[in-house]
Motif scaffolding. Structure first.
Motif, PDB file in Angstrom:
ATOM      1  N   UNK A  57       0.864  -1.183   0.000  1.00 62.85           N
ATOM      2  CA  UNK A  57       0.000   0.000   0.000  1.00 62.85           C
ATOM      3  C   UNK A  57       0.894   1.224   0.000  1.00 62.85           C
ATOM      4  N   UNK A  58       0.849   1.994  -1.077  1.00 64.58           N
ATOM      5  CA  UNK A  58       1.644   3.221  -1.171  1.00 64.58           C
ATOM      6  C   UNK A  58       0.798   4.400  -0.720  1.00 64.58           C
ATOM      7  N   UNK A  59       1.386   5.212   0.132  1.00 63.02           N
ATOM      8  CA  UNK A  59       0.699   6.378   0.680  1.00 63.02           C
ATOM      9  C   UNK A  59       1.547   7.604   0.382  1.00 63.02           C
ATOM     10  N   UNK A  60       0.903   8.662  -0.117  1.00 64.08           N
ATOM     11  CA  UNK A  60       1.594   9.917  -0.411  1.00 64.08           C
ATOM     12  C   UNK A  60       0.865  11.058   0.278  1.00 64.08           C
ATOM     13  N   UNK A  61       1.636  12.036   0.691  1.00 61.72           N
ATOM     14  CA  UNK A  61       1.034  13.244   1.246  1.00 61.72           C
ATOM     15  C   UNK A  61       0.213  13.906   0.143  1.00 61.72           C
ATOM     16  N   UNK A  63      -2.643  12.644  -0.981  1.00 60.65           N
ATOM     17  CA  UNK A  63      -3.559  11.630  -1.516  1.00 60.65           C
ATOM     18  C   UNK A  63      -4.848  11.576  -0.705  1.00 60.65           C
ATOM     19  N   UNK A  64      -5.866  10.993  -1.320  1.00 56.42           N
ATOM     20  CA  UNK A  64      -7.098  10.700  -0.601  1.00 56.42           C
ATOM     21  C   UNK A  64      -7.085   9.229  -0.227  1.00 56.42           C
ATOM     22  N   UNK A  65      -7.369   8.960   1.039  1.00 55.53           N
ATOM     23  CA  UNK A  65      -7.420   7.601   1.545  1.00 55.53           C
ATOM     24  C   UNK A  65      -8.332   7.600   2.760  1.00 55.53           C
ATOM     25  N   UNK A  66      -9.365   6.812   2.702  1.00 61.21           N
ATOM     26  CA  UNK A  66     -10.252   6.736   3.852  1.00 61.21           C
ATOM     27  C   UNK A  66      -9.511   6.050   4.995  1.00 61.21           C
ATOM     28  N   UNK A  67      -9.587   6.599   6.204  1.00 63.16           N
ATOM     29  CA  UNK A  67      -8.935   5.932   7.334  1.00 63.16           C
ATOM     30  C   UNK A  67      -9.403   4.488   7.501  1.00 63.16           C
ATOM     31  N   UNK A  68     -10.673   4.211   7.222  1.00 61.72           N
ATOM     32  CA  UNK A  68     -11.189   2.843   7.342  1.00 61.72           C
ATOM     33  C   UNK A  68     -10.465   1.899   6.392  1.00 61.72           C
ATOM     34  N   UNK A  69     -10.140   2.382   5.200  1.00 59.77           N
ATOM     35  CA  UNK A  69      -9.406   1.574   4.226  1.00 59.77           C
ATOM     36  C   UNK A  69      -8.016   1.253   4.754  1.00 59.77           C
ATOM     37  N   UNK A  70      -7.372   2.242   5.373  1.00 65.06           N
ATOM     38  CA  UNK A  70      -6.057   2.016   5.971  1.00 65.06           C
ATOM     39  C   UNK A  70      -6.155   1.000   7.096  1.00 65.06           C
ATOM     40  N   UNK A  71      -7.153   1.119   7.964  1.00 61.10           N
ATOM     41  CA  UNK A  71      -7.310   0.188   9.090  1.00 61.10           C
ATOM     42  C   UNK A  71      -7.591  -1.228   8.603  1.00 61.10           C
ATOM     43  N   UNK A  72      -8.392  -1.374   7.553  1.00 61.37           N
ATOM     44  CA  UNK A  72      -8.644  -2.693   6.972  1.00 61.37           C
ATOM     45  C   UNK A  72      -7.343  -3.309   6.457  1.00 61.37           C
ATOM     46  N   UNK A  73      -6.553  -2.501   5.755  1.00 67.83           N
ATOM     47  CA  UNK A  73      -5.268  -2.980   5.243  1.00 67.83           C
ATOM     48  C   UNK A  73      -4.378  -3.434   6.391  1.00 67.83           C
ATOM     49  N   UNK A  74      -4.257  -2.608   7.415  1.00 67.44           N
ATOM     50  CA  UNK A  74      -3.381  -2.924   8.546  1.00 67.44           C
ATOM     51  C   UNK A  74      -3.818  -4.202   9.243  1.00 67.44           C
ATOM     52  N   UNK A  75      -5.108  -4.355   9.498  1.00 67.72           N
ATOM     53  CA  UNK A  75      -5.607  -5.558  10.149  1.00 67.72           C
ATOM     54  C   UNK A  75      -5.408  -6.806   9.319  1.00 67.72           C
ATOM     55  N   UNK A  76      -5.642  -6.690   8.019  1.00 69.13           N
ATOM     56  CA  UNK A  76      -5.523  -7.830   7.106  1.00 69.13           C
ATOM     57  C   UNK A  76      -4.071  -8.278   6.938  1.00 69.13           C
ATOM     58  N   UNK A  77      -3.135  -7.370   7.187  1.00 69.74           N
ATOM     59  CA  UNK A  77      -1.727  -7.670   6.936  1.00 69.74           C
ATOM     60  C   UNK A  77      -0.887  -7.792   8.198  1.00 69.74           C
ATOM     61  N   UNK A  78      -1.530  -8.026   9.338  1.00 68.78           N
ATOM     62  CA  UNK A  78      -0.809  -8.411  10.543  1.00 68.78           C
ATOM     63  C   UNK A  78      -0.413  -7.315  11.504  1.00 68.78           C
ATOM     64  N   UNK A 114      -7.072  14.816   7.235  1.00 65.45           N
ATOM     65  CA  UNK A 114      -8.101  15.850   7.294  1.00 65.45           C
ATOM     66  C   UNK A 114      -9.257  15.287   6.490  1.00 65.45           C
ATOM     67  N   UNK A 115     -10.182  14.635   7.182  1.00 62.29           N
ATOM     68  CA  UNK A 115     -11.233  13.890   6.498  1.00 62.29           C
ATOM     69  C   UNK A 115     -10.618  12.679   5.841  1.00 62.29           C
ATOM     70  N   UNK A 116     -10.732  12.593   4.512  1.00 65.14           N
ATOM     71  CA  UNK A 116     -10.134  11.492   3.760  1.00 65.14           C
ATOM     72  C   UNK A 116      -8.838  11.901   3.067  1.00 65.14           C
ATOM     73  N   UNK A 117      -8.369  13.118   3.335  1.00 68.22           N
ATOM     74  CA  UNK A 117      -7.135  13.609   2.728  1.00 68.22           C
ATOM     75  C   UNK A 117      -5.963  13.400   3.683  1.00 68.22           C
ATOM     76  N   UNK A 118      -4.840  12.977   3.113  1.00 63.79           N
ATOM     77  CA  UNK A 118      -3.627  12.841   3.914  1.00 63.79           C
ATOM     78  C   UNK A 118      -2.903  14.174   3.849  1.00 63.79           C
TER      79      UNK A 118
END
Length: 174
Positions: A57-61, A63-78, A114-118
Motif C-alpha cells: 500500500x503506497x501512501x503519499x502526502x 492523496x485521498x485515503x479513507x482511514x477505514x481503508x487504511x485500518x482494513x489494510x493494517x488488520x488484514x496484513x498483521x 483531514x477527512x479522507x485527505x492525507x
C-alpha cells in the motif's frame, strides 16, 4: 512450518522487503537476479510473488485515503492496534492522526488526516512524540507472510482434517 513461535516481526519484515525487491526489477536492469543464501534459508517456504504484488500500500502526502481503508489494510496484513506505538508492526489512532510503525523502518511515522485527505506524513520519536522529519511517501508491506482471512483459515482447516483427521477445539494448531 507449524512452529508455534513465529519469528519476530522485524525478521519477517526484512524477509518481505527482500522478497518484494526480488519481484520488482529496478529500471534499466536485466530481469535476472543472483541470490546468495544458505541451504537452510533456501529450503524455507516463502510467500508467492502474487501475495507480495497485491499486498503493498503506497501512501503519499496529499492523496485521498479513507482511514477505514487504511485500518482494513493494517488488520488484514498483521499490524496490531495499540494505545501507543512502540515497536514495528503496531499502529494507534487518535482522532485524525494515525501513528504507525512500519517494519523495516528505523522510526514510526505519523499520518495526519483531514477527512479522507492525507495532510502530511511525518517521522517521529516514540519516546518524545516529537516529529523529526517529513516524508513525501511510504510503501507499507505486510507484517506476516500469510493472510489470515476466513478463506485461508477454512483452507488450512480442511487440509488439516485431510491429513490428521477431525480437528478439535482443544488443539491449538487447529
Amino acid at each position: 512450518p507449524y512452529d508455534r513461535v513465529p519469528p519476530h516481526r522485524d525478521i519477517v519484515a526484512t524477509r518481505i522487503d527482500a522478497l518484494a525487491a526480488l519481484t520488482t526489477s529496478p529500471s534499466g536492469s536485466s530481469p535476472g537476479r543472483i541470490v546468495l543464501t544458505t541451504v537452510a534459508a533456501a529450503l524455507q517456504r516463502v510467500p508467492r510473488p502474487e501475495f507480495l504484488a497485491g499486498a503493498a500500500l503506497s501512501i503519499k502526502a496529499g492523496d485521498q485515503l479513507k482511514p477505514e481503508t487504511l485500518f482494513e489494510y493494517l488488520g488484514r496484513n498483521g499490524y496490531g492496534r495499540t494505545g501507543a506505538v512502540s515497536e514495528a508492526g503496531e499502529y494507534a489512532m487518535r482522532g485524525g492522526i494515525v501513528d504507525l510503525f512500519p517494519p523495516g523502518q528505523a522510526q514510526p511515522l505519523r499520518i495526519d488526516f483531514f477527512g479522507d485527505d492525507i495532510e502530511s506524513l511525518r517521522v517521529f520519536d516514540p519516546l518524545s512524540q516529537r516529529s523529526t522529519d517529513r516524508l513525501d511517501s511510504i510503501t507499507l508491506r505486510p507484517v506476516r507472510e500469510f493472510r489470515l482471512d476466513a478463506r485461508s483459515i477454512e483452507l488450512f482447516r480442511s487440509r488439516y482434517r485431510e491429513l490428521f483427521g477431525a480437528g478439535s477445539s482443544e488443539d491449538p494448531l487447529y
